[in-house]
Enzyme design. Sequence first.
Site, PDB file in Angstrom:
ATOM      1  N   ASP A  53       0.829  -1.207   0.000  1.00 32.94           N
ATOM      2  CA  ASP A  53       0.000   0.000   0.000  1.00 32.94           C
ATOM      3  C   ASP A  53       0.861   1.252   0.000  1.00 32.94           C
ATOM      4  O   ASP A  53       1.948   1.264   0.580  1.00 32.94           O
ATOM      5  CB  ASP A  53      -0.903  -0.025   1.240  1.00 32.94           C
ATOM      6  CG  ASP A  53      -2.035   0.986   1.155  1.00 32.94           C
ATOM      7  OD1 ASP A  53      -2.363   1.430   0.031  1.00 32.94           O
ATOM      8  OD2 ASP A  53      -2.588   1.334   2.202  1.00 32.94           O
TER       9      ASP A  53
ATOM     10  N   ASN B 232     -10.490  -3.225  -6.193  1.00 31.86           N
ATOM     11  CA  ASN B 232      -9.740  -2.312  -7.061  1.00 31.86           C
ATOM     12  C   ASN B 232     -10.383  -2.113  -8.429  1.00 31.86           C
ATOM     13  O   ASN B 232     -10.081  -1.133  -9.124  1.00 31.86           O
ATOM     14  CB  ASN B 232      -8.301  -2.808  -7.260  1.00 31.86           C
ATOM     15  CG  ASN B 232      -7.421  -2.629  -6.040  1.00 31.86           C
ATOM     16  OD1 ASN B 232      -6.425  -3.327  -5.873  1.00 31.86           O
ATOM     17  ND2 ASN B 232      -7.776  -1.697  -5.163  1.00 31.86           N
TER      18      ASN B 232
END
Length: 249
Positions: free
Chosen positions: A22, A70
């Site tokens: 991330d 996503n």
Amino acid sequence: MSLIKDKIDPDNLPKHVAVIMDGNGRWAKSRGEERTFGHRNAINAVRNAINACNEIHIPYLTLYTFSSENWSRPAEEVNTLMNLLVETLLLEAEEIFSKGLRMHVIGNLEKLPPLVKDQLNRVVELTKENTKGNLVLAISYGSQNEILNAVKNISEDVKEGKIHAADIDEKLFESYLYTKDFPPVDLLIRTSGEIRISNFLLWQIAYAELQFLDVLWPDFTKDIFFQCIVDYQNKERRFGKTGEQIKIQ
């Protein structure tokens, strides 16, 4: 030679490390660039994680490459990520093979573009005989969907008489998960300072040690990985038992 690496006890290594990669977008934004710039500059961090695992002989590394959520990102970013995945596989396939690593892919792969699926299948096939380590890419992956699919498949098998409801236990349930051939996760690492799991390997991390790092993913180095292993080795893993019980074993 890494001084941090020298602190690692080779007899107390995690069998399975999972990483939530991330911070690419924030890394790019801090440099006045678009999010896609961060994704492109994250490849070195991926190499660092793979090489670090390979150097100290950790047998399983799972990378959260693209989540089922996503897909809701802007189309341009999704397209860039898919293209980058193909480019990276083309560039890294020989390196993965030469290291003796076997690549696996978990997730809802039916949603992937044909070119991405073809490239993934090519590297999986290329490396299927390798035995020095396992690189698992979680792509179009969501743990809740994985668990729901396992429940549905178990229900169907009970309905068809293939198994009996009384036979359902943890081991049988795990045999219906994408990760049925992998050991449970011992260490989960998340970069970028966020403290959450984000629908990643919820069943598999039941007794994992969790480490949340402030570093953004493109800045992730081998020494950071090695420090995570040192910190892991300094933990007492009790699995529901007391510290005294663990010492007696």
